[in-house]
Design a protein around this motif. Structure first.
Motif, PDB file in Angstrom:
ATOM      1  N   SER A 100      34.385 -35.729  27.555  1.00 10.74           N
ATOM      2  CA  SER A 100      35.762 -35.226  27.621  1.00 10.74           C
ATOM      3  C   SER A 100      36.600 -36.120  28.518  1.00 10.74           C
ATOM      4  CB  SER A 100      35.779 -33.786  28.148  1.00 10.74           C
ATOM      5  OG  SER A 100      34.989 -32.944  27.333  1.00 10.74           O
ATOM      6  N   ALA A 101      37.926 -35.983  28.399  1.00 14.39           N
ATOM      7  CA  ALA A 101      38.861 -36.756  29.212  1.00 14.39           C
ATOM      8  C   ALA A 101      40.074 -35.904  29.512  1.00 14.39           C
ATOM      9  CB  ALA A 101      39.269 -38.032  28.473  1.00 14.39           C
ATOM     10  N   GLY A 102      40.827 -36.294  30.551  1.00 14.32           N
ATOM     11  CA  GLY A 102      42.037 -35.579  30.916  1.00 14.32           C
ATOM     12  C   GLY A 102      41.916 -34.933  32.273  1.00 14.32           C
ATOM     13  N   THR A 103      42.984 -34.241  32.676  1.00 15.54           N
ATOM     14  CA  THR A 103      43.006 -33.543  33.963  1.00 15.54           C
ATOM     15  C   THR A 103      42.367 -32.173  33.811  1.00 15.54           C
ATOM     16  OG1 THR A 103      45.204 -32.670  33.514  1.00 15.54           O
ATOM     17  CG2 THR A 103      45.089 -34.779  34.655  1.00 15.54           C
ATOM     18  N   ALA A 104      42.314 -31.442  34.926  1.00 11.11           N
ATOM     19  CA  ALA A 104      41.650 -30.134  34.915  1.00 11.11           C
ATOM     20  C   ALA A 104      42.327 -29.173  33.939  1.00 11.11           C
ATOM     21  CB  ALA A 104      41.642 -29.548  36.324  1.00 11.11           C
ATOM     22  N   GLY A 105      43.628 -29.259  33.763  1.00 11.53           N
ATOM     23  CA  GLY A 105      44.329 -28.333  32.881  1.00 11.53           C
ATOM     24  C   GLY A 105      44.347 -28.768  31.438  1.00 11.53           C
ATOM     25  N   THR A 106      44.142 -30.057  31.181  1.00  9.55           N
ATOM     26  CA  THR A 106      44.253 -30.557  29.806  1.00  9.55           C
ATOM     27  C   THR A 106      43.026 -31.389  29.449  1.00  9.55           C
ATOM     28  OG1 THR A 106      45.460 -32.486  30.605  1.00  9.55           O
ATOM     29  CG2 THR A 106      46.769 -30.600  29.863  1.00  9.55           C
ATOM     30  N   VAL A 107      41.852 -30.831  29.583  1.00 10.82           N
ATOM     31  CA  VAL A 107      40.614 -31.526  29.224  1.00 10.82           C
ATOM     32  C   VAL A 107      40.391 -31.370  27.734  1.00 10.82           C
ATOM     33  CG1 VAL A 107      38.126 -31.615  29.573  1.00 10.82           C
ATOM     34  CG2 VAL A 107      39.647 -31.174  31.504  1.00 10.82           C
ATOM     35  N   ILE A 108      40.201 -32.489  27.061  1.00 14.44           N
ATOM     36  CA  ILE A 108      39.959 -32.449  25.615  1.00 14.44           C
ATOM     37  C   ILE A 108      38.730 -33.281  25.307  1.00 14.44           C
ATOM     38  CG2 ILE A 108      42.392 -32.106  25.015  1.00 14.44           C
ATOM     39  CD1 ILE A 108      42.556 -35.094  24.419  1.00 14.44           C
ATOM     40  N   PRO A 109      37.927 -32.900  24.321  1.00 14.55           N
ATOM     41  CA  PRO A 109      36.769 -33.703  23.930  1.00 14.55           C
ATOM     42  C   PRO A 109      37.234 -34.971  23.214  1.00 14.55           C
ATOM     43  CG  PRO A 109      37.006 -31.824  22.460  1.00 14.55           C
ATOM     44  CD  PRO A 109      38.038 -31.653  23.519  1.00 14.55           C
ATOM     45  N   VAL A 110      36.568 -36.081  23.524  1.00 16.93           N
ATOM     46  CA  VAL A 110      36.949 -37.346  22.886  1.00 16.93           C
ATOM     47  C   VAL A 110      35.795 -37.984  22.123  1.00 16.93           C
ATOM     48  CG1 VAL A 110      38.759 -37.883  24.555  1.00 16.93           C
ATOM     49  CG2 VAL A 110      36.411 -38.615  25.007  1.00 16.93           C
ATOM     50  N   ALA A 111      34.566 -37.663  22.466  1.00 16.21           N
ATOM     51  CA  ALA A 111      33.434 -38.298  21.788  1.00 16.21           C
ATOM     52  C   ALA A 111      32.193 -37.433  21.931  1.00 16.21           C
ATOM     53  CB  ALA A 111      33.177 -39.687  22.358  1.00 16.21           C
ATOM     54  N   GLU A 112      31.182 -37.773  21.122  1.00 16.17           N
ATOM     55  CA  GLU A 112      29.915 -37.064  21.150  1.00 16.17           C
ATOM     56  C   GLU A 112      28.775 -38.082  21.082  1.00 16.17           C
ATOM     57  OE1 GLU A 112      27.906 -33.137  19.009  1.00 16.17           O
ATOM     58  OE2 GLU A 112      29.441 -34.316  17.972  1.00 16.17           O
ATOM     59  N   GLU A 113      27.751 -37.860  21.909  1.00 18.93           N
ATOM     60  CA  GLU A 113      26.605 -38.779  21.974  1.00 18.93           C
ATOM     61  C   GLU A 113      25.415 -38.197  21.225  1.00 18.93           C
ATOM     62  OE1 GLU A 113      27.104 -41.125  26.262  1.00 18.93           O
ATOM     63  OE2 GLU A 113      25.797 -39.366  26.089  1.00 18.93           O
ATOM     64  N   PHE A 114      24.794 -39.051  20.385  1.00 18.27           N
ATOM     65  CA  PHE A 114      23.537 -38.696  19.728  1.00 18.27           C
ATOM     66  C   PHE A 114      22.442 -39.590  20.317  1.00 18.27           C
ATOM     67  CE2 PHE A 114      26.909 -37.765  16.761  1.00 18.27           C
ATOM     68  CZ  PHE A 114      26.572 -36.509  16.268  1.00 18.27           C
ATOM     69  N   THR A 115      21.282 -39.007  20.583  1.00 17.80           N
ATOM     70  CA  THR A 115      20.167 -39.754  21.161  1.00 17.80           C
ATOM     71  C   THR A 115      18.995 -39.775  20.191  1.00 17.80           C
ATOM     72  OG1 THR A 115      20.855 -39.051  23.363  1.00 17.80           O
ATOM     73  CG2 THR A 115      18.659 -39.989  23.163  1.00 17.80           C
ATOM     74  N   TYR A 116      18.368 -40.957  20.061  1.00 15.54           N
ATOM     75  CA  TYR A 116      17.230 -41.140  19.158  1.00 15.54           C
ATOM     76  C   TYR A 116      16.078 -41.765  19.937  1.00 15.54           C
ATOM     77  CZ  TYR A 116      20.914 -40.642  15.675  1.00 15.54           C
ATOM     78  OH  TYR A 116      21.973 -40.184  14.942  1.00 15.54           O
ATOM     79  N   ARG A 117      14.866 -41.367  19.540  1.00 14.36           N
ATOM     80  CA  ARG A 117      13.671 -41.916  20.164  1.00 14.36           C
ATOM     81  C   ARG A 117      12.847 -42.662  19.129  1.00 14.36           C
ATOM     82  NH1 ARG A 117      12.517 -40.621  25.226  1.00 14.36           N
ATOM     83  NH2 ARG A 117      13.664 -38.928  26.224  1.00 14.36           N
ATOM     84  N   ILE A 118      12.341 -43.841  19.563  1.00 12.21           N
ATOM     85  CA  ILE A 118      11.506 -44.669  18.698  1.00 12.21           C
ATOM     86  C   ILE A 118      10.195 -44.924  19.415  1.00 12.21           C
ATOM     87  CG2 ILE A 118      11.290 -46.915  17.550  1.00 12.21           C
ATOM     88  CD1 ILE A 118      14.322 -47.049  17.445  1.00 12.21           C
ATOM     89  N   ASN A 119       9.103 -44.623  18.730  1.00 10.52           N
ATOM     90  CA  ASN A 119       7.763 -44.918  19.235  1.00 10.52           C
ATOM     91  C   ASN A 119       7.097 -45.839  18.227  1.00 10.52           C
ATOM     92  OD1 ASN A 119       8.028 -41.576  19.880  1.00 10.52           O
ATOM     93  ND2 ASN A 119       7.745 -42.964  21.590  1.00 10.52           N
ATOM     94  N   ALA A 120       6.848 -47.077  18.629  1.00  5.33           N
ATOM     95  CA  ALA A 120       6.287 -48.072  17.713  1.00  5.33           C
ATOM     96  C   ALA A 120       5.356 -48.997  18.485  1.00  5.33           C
ATOM     97  CB  ALA A 120       7.394 -48.868  17.032  1.00  5.33           C
ATOM     98  N   SER A 121       4.691 -49.880  17.748  1.00 10.01           N
ATOM     99  CA  SER A 121       3.809 -50.866  18.371  1.00 10.01           C
ATOM    100  C   SER A 121       3.845 -52.145  17.553  1.00 10.01           C
ATOM    101  CB  SER A 121       2.365 -50.331  18.453  1.00 10.01           C
ATOM    102  OG  SER A 121       1.857 -50.071  17.162  1.00 10.01           O
TER     103      SER A 121
END
Length: 417
Positions: A100-121
């Motif tokens: 999120s971004a903005g001040t305390a009164g005007t906080v708005i979501p701006v992005a979302e994080e996705f996490t991935y895991r890789i197990n390989a050899s």
């Protein structure tokens, strides 16, 4: 006088009034120009931020979260397979993180994080190939964590599937990104030349010890100019060593007080270099060299070598060795009547029988038997009278004295030496 001062006073008052008004207007103008410039800067920053926003939205995952999640997971699987890595798992985390971004009164979501895991050899070069292709994809993603562990398996050959890769990747989706689009196909591949970095990684033992610095062994050299010469040709080897046996060493001459000095190394595998300089005068000189190895990362060392050229010193004349005196090895072995038995043990024919009054030659001197009394023998050696005991050598008299002059010129010499 009052009439003359009135015009002057009015002129001074008018000038002061005009000057105050002028500087006040000038300050107001400067303040307005500053405000205009500040507003223009805000507009420029806003336009620049808007351009950055459009750029990031263009390389962002689509606003459709389910589509972004599936497309990116499939792309990761293809990337792992394309690098010939053997993977156990390529999966997204169930939870996401909203930014999120903005001040305390005007906080708005701006992005979302996705996490991935890789197990390989796989091998180190396969993992490096995967990392290179991952970083070339120009989308909003990054590697959050990376863990490499060596796989110990005696059934596999050295280097084959010898490293386990545990990777955590983050993908960013902007809220105002396009709803549905094939963002991975539309993404431009970054033109990055990673060949040098790739070689640097693959050329070292990844799980081995760090590269060691080389060591220069040579510290000083001494030369002597011959007495009949004024100069000397200087030539000596500068040797170095490295604990890493596989490292190649290169030598470089940084500076030298010796005019015409050159440093030559036959081959990179040779751990020494030859320094040569013609016609060097007597004096003290300094030579500074640098030795670099071929390890990753490369290590270098600099060292100053002291060179001393001295004039050869004249050798003192050696004293001639004193001639060997046979008196020390010639024994008075006994008596036979009026004859003395003498034996020079260093010679085969050194046995002599000398009667009283007879002489013999030894050590360049004439020896004469004067008398024999029991075990006491008196012998004249040149101008000296010496008294011996039978059984002693001719260099150990028990008494010495000067010989008395004689008028008897009759001398009978023995046939012995």
């Amino acid at each position: 006088m009052v009439g003359a001062l009135i015009p002057i006073f009015l002129l001074f008052w008018g000038v002061t009034k005009f000057s105050s008004s002028y500087f006040a207007l000038r300050a107001a103008k400067q303040s307005l120009m500053t405000q205009v410039q500040d507003e223009q800067d805000k507009i420029d920053n806003l336009e620049l931020a808007q351009k950055r926003r459009f750029y990031y939205a263009n390389i962002s995952a689509p606003a459709n979260a389910s589509q972004a999640n599936i497309d990116y997971q499939n792309w990761l699987i293809k990337l792992v397979e394309g690098s010939k890595l053997k993977y156990n798992n390529v999966s997204p985390n169930k939870t996401t993180n909203t930014l999120s971004a903005g001040t305390a009164g005007t906080v708005i979501p701006v992005a979302e994080e996705f996490t991935y895991r890789i197990n390989a050899s796989g091998t180190l070069d396969q993992i490096v190939d995967f990392m290179d292709k991952f970083n070339r994809m120009n989308v909003l993603h990054r590697i959050k964590s990376l863990d490499l562990k060596k796989i110990v398996d005696k059934t596999e050959k050295d280097g084959e599937k010898g490293i386990r890769l545990d990777l955590e990747v983050q993908l960013l989706r902007l809220i105002d990104a396009p709803m549905n689009r094939d963002f991975l196909t539309a993404a431009n591949e970054l033109k990055i030349d990673n060949s040098a970095k790739t070689r640097a990684i693959l050329s070292r033992n990844f799980f081995g010890p760090a590269n060691n610095s080389p060591v220069v062994k040579t510290s000083s050299e001494d030369f002597e100019v011959a007495l009949d010469e004024e100069t000397i040709d200087v030539e000596f080897d500068i040797s170095a060593d490295d604990e890493d046996d596989g490292d190649l060493l290169s030598f470089e001459l940084l500076s030298s007080d010796i005019e015409g000095a050159q440093l030559l190394q036959k081959s990179p595998s040779d751990r020494r270099a030859k320094l040569t300089a013609p016609k060097v005068n007597v004096g003290e000189y300094s030579v500074r060299v640098k030795v670099s190895d071929s390890g990753i990362p490369q290590k270098t060392i600099e060292k100053t070598i002291e060179v001393v050229v001295e004039k050869e010193k004249a050798k003192p004349e050696q004293e001639k060795p004193k001639p060997f005196l046979f008196a020390a090895t010639t024994y008075i072995t006994g008596r036979k009547g009026e004859s003395l038995l003498i034996n020079n043990k260093t010679k085969k024919d050194g046995f002599m029988v000398v009667k009283i009054g007879e002489t013999f030659q030894l050590d360049g001197e004439t020896w004469k038997v004067i008398s024999i009394d029991g075990r006491i023998v008196v012998i004249q050696r040149g101008t000296e009278i010496q008294t011996f005991r039978i059984g002693s050598t001719l260099d150990s008299p028990i008494e010495k004295g000067a010989a008395k002059p004689t008028t008897d010129n009759t001398v009978t010499e023995s046939k012995s030496e």
